[in-house]
Design a protein around this motif. Structure first.
Motif, mmCIF file in Angstrom:
data_model
loop_
_atom_site.group_PDB
_atom_site.id
_atom_site.type_symbol
_atom_site.label_atom_id
_atom_site.label_comp_id
_atom_site.label_asym_id
_atom_site.label_seq_id
_atom_site.Cartn_x
_atom_site.Cartn_y
_atom_site.Cartn_z
ATOM 1 N N GLN A 1 19.053 -31.013 -33.495
ATOM 2 C CA GLN A 1 18.778 -30.293 -32.256
ATOM 3 C C GLN A 1 19.309 -28.858 -32.245
ATOM 4 O OE1 GLN A 1 18.936 -32.165 -28.354
ATOM 5 N NE2 GLN A 1 19.270 -34.149 -29.314
ATOM 6 N N PRO A 2 20.531 -28.594 -32.768
ATOM 7 C CA PRO A 2 21.024 -27.219 -32.714
ATOM 8 C C PRO A 2 20.182 -26.219 -33.500
ATOM 9 C CG PRO A 2 22.830 -28.748 -33.129
ATOM 10 C CD PRO A 2 21.551 -29.527 -33.276
ATOM 11 N N LEU A 3 19.403 -26.711 -34.465
ATOM 12 C CA LEU A 3 18.689 -25.805 -35.353
ATOM 13 C C LEU A 3 17.678 -24.928 -34.623
ATOM 14 C CD1 LEU A 3 18.121 -28.126 -38.450
ATOM 15 C CD2 LEU A 3 20.004 -26.544 -37.975
ATOM 16 N N TRP A 4 16.976 -25.493 -33.620
ATOM 17 C CA TRP A 4 15.970 -24.683 -32.934
ATOM 18 C C TRP A 4 16.617 -23.540 -32.159
ATOM 19 C CZ3 TRP A 4 16.010 -23.668 -27.809
ATOM 20 C CH2 TRP A 4 16.704 -24.539 -26.957
ATOM 21 N N LEU A 5 17.807 -23.771 -31.620
ATOM 22 C CA LEU A 5 18.496 -22.722 -30.864
ATOM 23 C C LEU A 5 19.115 -21.690 -31.804
ATOM 24 C CD1 LEU A 5 19.326 -21.595 -28.163
ATOM 25 C CD2 LEU A 5 21.259 -23.175 -28.129
ATOM 26 N N PRO B 1 19.039 -16.431 -33.164
ATOM 27 C CA PRO B 1 19.836 -15.352 -33.754
ATOM 28 C C PRO B 1 19.561 -15.135 -35.236
ATOM 29 C CG PRO B 1 21.200 -17.288 -33.350
ATOM 30 C CD PRO B 1 19.892 -17.530 -32.659
ATOM 31 N N VAL B 2 19.184 -16.184 -35.962
ATOM 32 C CA VAL B 2 18.882 -16.029 -37.386
ATOM 33 C C VAL B 2 17.687 -15.103 -37.585
ATOM 34 C CG1 VAL B 2 18.015 -17.212 -39.439
ATOM 35 C CG2 VAL B 2 19.889 -18.211 -38.128
ATOM 36 N N VAL B 3 16.602 -15.362 -36.874
ATOM 37 C CA VAL B 3 15.386 -14.552 -37.022
ATOM 38 C C VAL B 3 15.622 -13.123 -36.548
ATOM 39 C CG1 VAL B 3 13.017 -14.255 -36.199
ATOM 40 C CG2 VAL B 3 13.838 -16.525 -36.867
ATOM 41 N N CYS B 4 16.243 -12.989 -35.384
ATOM 42 C CA CYS B 4 16.468 -11.642 -34.838
ATOM 43 C C CYS B 4 17.420 -10.833 -35.707
ATOM 44 C CB CYS B 4 17.013 -11.739 -33.408
ATOM 45 S SG CYS B 4 15.826 -12.388 -32.216
ATOM 46 N N THR B 5 18.472 -11.471 -36.215
ATOM 47 C CA THR B 5 19.419 -10.752 -37.079
ATOM 48 C C THR B 5 18.773 -10.377 -38.401
ATOM 49 O OG1 THR B 5 21.267 -11.948 -36.068
ATOM 50 C CG2 THR B 5 21.687 -10.860 -38.161
ATOM 51 N N PHE B 6 17.886 -11.223 -38.909
ATOM 52 C CA PHE B 6 17.161 -10.905 -40.137
ATOM 53 C C PHE B 6 16.371 -9.615 -39.962
ATOM 54 C CE2 PHE B 6 13.138 -11.074 -42.489
ATOM 55 C CZ PHE B 6 13.604 -11.152 -43.789
ATOM 56 N N PHE B 7 15.640 -9.502 -38.854
ATOM 57 C CA PHE B 7 14.879 -8.277 -38.602
ATOM 58 C C PHE B 7 15.805 -7.097 -38.332
ATOM 59 C CE2 PHE B 7 11.423 -11.318 -37.769
ATOM 60 C CZ PHE B 7 10.412 -10.716 -38.500
ATOM 61 N N GLN B 8 16.955 -7.371 -37.741
ATOM 62 C CA GLN B 8 17.933 -6.305 -37.498
ATOM 63 C C GLN B 8 18.442 -5.728 -38.812
ATOM 64 O OE1 GLN B 8 21.610 -7.755 -36.014
ATOM 65 N NE2 GLN B 8 22.532 -5.736 -35.759
ATOM 66 N N GLN C 1 22.778 -11.101 -27.537
ATOM 67 C CA GLN C 1 23.159 -12.420 -28.046
ATOM 68 C C GLN C 1 22.520 -12.727 -29.392
ATOM 69 O OE1 GLN C 1 22.859 -15.636 -25.105
ATOM 70 N NE2 GLN C 1 22.713 -14.115 -23.463
ATOM 71 N N THR C 2 21.493 -11.985 -29.757
ATOM 72 C CA THR C 2 20.724 -12.294 -30.964
ATOM 73 C C THR C 2 21.038 -11.366 -32.132
ATOM 74 O OG1 THR C 2 18.858 -10.834 -30.395
ATOM 75 C CG2 THR C 2 18.849 -13.052 -29.451
ATOM 76 N N LEU C 3 21.952 -10.414 -31.958
ATOM 77 C CA LEU C 3 22.274 -9.430 -32.996
ATOM 78 C C LEU C 3 23.666 -9.668 -33.573
ATOM 79 C CD1 LEU C 3 20.939 -6.214 -31.201
ATOM 80 C CD2 LEU C 3 19.764 -7.604 -32.931
ATOM 81 N N HIS C 4 23.894 -9.160 -34.795
ATOM 82 C CA HIS C 4 25.196 -9.321 -35.447
ATOM 83 C C HIS C 4 25.535 -8.092 -36.275
ATOM 84 C CE1 HIS C 4 24.173 -13.471 -34.375
ATOM 85 N NE2 HIS C 4 25.482 -13.666 -34.331
ATOM 86 N N VAL D 1 9.628 -17.794 -25.998
ATOM 87 C CA VAL D 1 8.801 -16.782 -25.329
ATOM 88 C C VAL D 1 9.685 -15.812 -24.541
ATOM 89 C CG1 VAL D 1 7.064 -16.404 -23.519
ATOM 90 C CG2 VAL D 1 6.749 -18.230 -25.212
ATOM 91 N N PHE D 2 10.708 -16.348 -23.898
ATOM 92 C CA PHE D 2 11.607 -15.509 -23.106
ATOM 93 C C PHE D 2 12.296 -14.465 -23.977
ATOM 94 C CE2 PHE D 2 15.925 -14.693 -21.565
ATOM 95 C CZ PHE D 2 15.639 -14.148 -20.313
ATOM 96 N N PHE D 3 12.860 -14.871 -25.109
ATOM 97 C CA PHE D 3 13.544 -13.909 -25.975
ATOM 98 C C PHE D 3 12.554 -12.913 -26.590
ATOM 99 C CE2 PHE D 3 17.238 -16.741 -25.870
ATOM 100 C CZ PHE D 3 18.256 -15.801 -25.814
ATOM 101 N N ALA D 4 11.350 -13.375 -26.881
ATOM 102 C CA ALA D 4 10.332 -12.444 -27.374
ATOM 103 C C ALA D 4 10.027 -11.389 -26.316
ATOM 104 C CB ALA D 4 9.061 -13.206 -27.759
ATOM 105 N N ALA D 5 9.968 -11.817 -25.064
ATOM 106 C CA ALA D 5 9.704 -10.877 -23.963
ATOM 107 C C ALA D 5 10.868 -9.903 -23.805
ATOM 108 C CB ALA D 5 9.471 -11.644 -22.668
#
Length: 291
Positions: free
Chosen positions: A84-88, A92-99, A128-131, A280-284
């Protein structure tokens, strides 16, 4: 064809995990039964009266062969592997990768007090999604996985995740009001909010204990937060943000219905909808940040 349950007999009741085990036992013997939740919260197994003796016999054999089954408790969750934790954590994994691939987007998403107070409220969530680096990301993922796993043992993580995310955002907002030069990023505030929520869930389960025994989870996570709170956020220690995240998370822990905590709540289609809605919320939020 819809089955008529009016003539069924309840042979066992308890928390969902235990009742599911009994259900598997009956299914292995092809004994027709149903698993229902009564209005007070406990889960029950119902069988037809003609199957009563066979069902009771099989469950009695299961209890005899598995003497530890009665040790299942609604308090003190055990840390078990959970997906269950993996989807949440994927957010941050995807967003930090693009960062890391596009460092310039950091300025668009980090929690900057002056810009937040001028109306760029989406920074409360995008931060919350950046590092700040690999170590920062990995440490938050590991600690987040452990805390989210404990929560998912108690209830579906998706049911409380929106409140945890909101709690972390409110912590960022409060910190921005207090520290006018506040600049921070990282999933750690979310982890602290989830830690606070976990403590409250346990406090609510321990309602029959003494007052001191009930507040032990809050006291425990506070001490844990003291040790974890020296994390690095953009080169500075964000003790205030972590502490406020913990407090806001404690409040978020009051959101789920109490019967979910006592008797269990199965995953369903609604959980898939919540996960999709959070994505969808974080994408927005990021669309607003880089527009």
């Amino acid at each position: 064809m819809q089955r008529d349950f009016e003539d069924d007999v309840c042979i066992e009741q308890g928390i969902l995990r235990t009742v599911k085990d009994f259900s598997l036992v009956l299914s292995s013997q092809n004994i027709e039964h149903s698993v229902l939740q009564n209005e007070f919260g406990p889960w029950e197994i119902h069988v037809k009266e003609k199957e009563l003796y066979a069902a009771q016999t099989q469950i009695a054999l299961y209890k005899q062969e598995n003497p530890d089954w009665e040790r299942e408790t609604i308090a003190l969750p055990m840390l078990r592997p959970s997906t269950q934790p993996l989807w949440l954590l994927l957010i941050p994994v995807v967003c930090t990768f693009f960062q890391f691939k596009n460092p310039h987007i950091t300025d668009f998403g980090l929690a900057n007090a002056s810009k937040i107070l001028k109306g760029e409220w989406w920074r409360l969530f995008t931060a919350q999604t950046l590092h700040s680096g690999d170590y920062h990301l990995v440490s938050n993922l590991v600690s987040g996985f452990l805390v989210f796993s404990l929560i998912s043992f108690r209830m579906p993580l998706s049911r409380i995740a929106p409140f945890i995310i909101l709690a972390a955002a409110l912590a960022n907002l409060e910190t921005a009001f207090i520290m006018k030069n506040y600049r921070a990023l990282g999933f750690s505030t979310t982890v602290f909010a989830s830690l606070g929520a976990l403590a409250t869930l346990e406090v609510r389960v321990l309602k029959r204990e003494t007052l001191w025994r009930r507040v032990v989870p809050w006291f425990a996570v506070f001490l844990l937060a003291v040790f974890m709170g020296v994390g690095n956020e953009t080169g500075k220690v964000d003790i205030l943000g972590h502490f406020l995240g913990l407090i806001m998370g404690m409040l978020a822990g009051f959101a789920p219905p109490k019967k979910w905590l006592y008797w269990g709540e199965p995953l369903g289609k609604f959980d898939v909808f919540i996960v999709f809605a959070i994505y969808v919320f974080f994408a927005a939020m990021w669309a607003m940040a880089i527009r």
